[in-house]
Write a protein that holds these residues in place. Structure first.
Motif, PDB file in Angstrom:
ATOM      1  N   GLU A 159       0.829  -1.204   0.000  1.00 24.05           N
ATOM      2  CA  GLU A 159       0.000   0.000   0.000  1.00 24.05           C
ATOM      3  C   GLU A 159       0.867   1.258   0.000  1.00 24.05           C
ATOM      4  O   GLU A 159       0.578   2.227  -0.710  1.00 24.05           O
ATOM      5  CB  GLU A 159      -0.929  -0.009   1.216  1.00 24.05           C
ATOM      6  CG  GLU A 159      -1.968   1.094   1.210  1.00 24.05           C
ATOM      7  CD  GLU A 159      -2.971   0.966   2.337  1.00 24.05           C
ATOM      8  OE1 GLU A 159      -4.026   1.628   2.271  1.00 24.05           O
ATOM      9  OE2 GLU A 159      -2.717   0.203   3.293  1.00 24.05           O
ATOM     10  N   VAL A 160       1.945   1.253   0.772  1.00 22.42           N
ATOM     11  CA  VAL A 160       2.854   2.407   0.810  1.00 22.42           C
ATOM     12  C   VAL A 160       3.554   2.574  -0.533  1.00 22.42           C
ATOM     13  O   VAL A 160       3.678   3.685  -1.058  1.00 22.42           O
ATOM     14  CB  VAL A 160       3.890   2.244   1.943  1.00 22.42           C
ATOM     15  CG1 VAL A 160       4.894   3.393   1.908  1.00 22.42           C
ATOM     16  CG2 VAL A 160       3.200   2.209   3.295  1.00 22.42           C
ATOM     17  N   LEU A 161       3.998   1.465  -1.111  1.00 15.92           N
ATOM     18  CA  LEU A 161       4.697   1.532  -2.398  1.00 15.92           C
ATOM     19  C   LEU A 161       3.777   2.013  -3.513  1.00 15.92           C
ATOM     20  O   LEU A 161       4.158   2.844  -4.340  1.00 15.92           O
ATOM     21  CB  LEU A 161       5.266   0.158  -2.755  1.00 15.92           C
ATOM     22  CG  LEU A 161       6.437  -0.336  -1.889  1.00 15.92           C
ATOM     23  CD1 LEU A 161       6.767  -1.782  -2.233  1.00 15.92           C
ATOM     24  CD2 LEU A 161       7.656   0.548  -2.068  1.00 15.92           C
ATOM     25  N   VAL A 162       2.556   1.505  -3.533  1.00 14.99           N
ATOM     26  CA  VAL A 162       1.605   1.912  -4.572  1.00 14.99           C
ATOM     27  C   VAL A 162       1.255   3.388  -4.420  1.00 14.99           C
ATOM     28  O   VAL A 162       1.145   4.123  -5.413  1.00 14.99           O
ATOM     29  CB  VAL A 162       0.337   1.035  -4.519  1.00 14.99           C
ATOM     30  CG1 VAL A 162      -0.764   1.614  -5.405  1.00 14.99           C
ATOM     31  CG2 VAL A 162       0.662  -0.391  -4.968  1.00 14.99           C
ATOM     32  N   ALA A 163       1.092   3.857  -3.178  1.00 15.24           N
ATOM     33  CA  ALA A 163       0.755   5.267  -2.940  1.00 15.24           C
ATOM     34  C   ALA A 163       1.860   6.197  -3.430  1.00 15.24           C
ATOM     35  O   ALA A 163       1.605   7.348  -3.782  1.00 15.24           O
ATOM     36  CB  ALA A 163       0.494   5.508  -1.457  1.00 15.24           C
TER      37      ALA A 163
END
Length: 236
Positions: A159-163
């Motif tokens: 989720e952090v990487l995609v954001a």
């Protein structure tokens, strides 16, 4: 997502922290206002969950300081005071949401997700990048239409990487955003989790390691160089 939970009832605080962890939300606990201010000064949080009646600076004072800082951090008031005028005063202080005790952990998690979505309103609730489709509310990930089963921590990291939308995320930031304050800063957890996540997502590899810097979603979905996990990513 990482939240600050300001709650002076230890059993409730630990139960909420453990429950949020099951929802892939990391929470740091502050049992009083002084500890809350200390954590806010050294960590970056997505949302603050504040009990109004706490030792030291009150939840109201903490809320006022967050608002005055101009950080834009959403605030959820968590309290036993359920009268309308109590809620009105909380909103007047800058609270974005209000949840009265007792409450269901699932409802708290849903409200936190809604606040996070509102904070990042420029990004769609369901995020898509390089063939990945991540739904934070259902905690589901698909790649090219294929469902990918992830652990809670793998989902939190992804989720952090995609954001970041292709930007590089350091191992330190991943540790800060996807783990709580109890995480060992010298742990290999980030590297291990990213490696396992990369395998879960399958080939062609979509998580690239930027040596000495961190990780990013690779739009080209290329194969990472041999041993790239060992060469970069800071602590990860």
């Amino acid at each position: 997502m990482r939240v600050l939970l300001v709650e002076d009832e230890p059993f409730l605080a630990e139960a909420v922290r453990d429950g949020l962890r099951l929802e892939a939300i990391a929470a740091d606990i502050a049992a009083d206002g002084d500890r809350a201010l200390e954590l806010l000064s050294v960590n970056s949080y997505d949302i603050a969950v504040l009990d109004r009646d706490i030792p030291g600076p009150s939840g109201d004072e903490i809320a006022a300081r967050i608002v005055a800082s101009g950080s834009g951090m959403p605030i959820l008031m968590l309290t036993a005071a359920d009268r309308l005028d109590d809620k009105a005063s909380g909103f007047a202080l800058g609270a974005d949401d209000y949840l009265t005790k007792p409450f269901a952990l699932q409802e708290l998690a849903l409200r936190l997700r809604a606040l996070d979505r509102r904070r990042a309103h420029s990004r769609p609730p369901v995020r898509e990048i390089a063939g990945l489709r991540l739904d934070p509310f259902r905690r589901e990930v698909h790649r090219d239409g294929r469902y990918i089963a992830l652990t809670r921590k793998q989902f939190a990291v992804l989720e952090v990487l995609v954001a970041a939308e292709g930007g590089v995320v350091s191992a330190e930031e991943l540790l800060e955003r996807a783990w709580d304050a109890n995480a060992d800063p010298f742990t290999n957890a980030v590297r291990i989790t990213v490696s396992a996540l990369r395998k879960r997502l399958g080939e062609p590899w979509i998580i690239a390691t930027v040596p000495g810097v961190g990780y990013r979603i690779d739009h080209r979905a290329g194969t990472p160089p041999e041993g790239s996990d060992r060469k970069g990513g800071g602590r990860g």
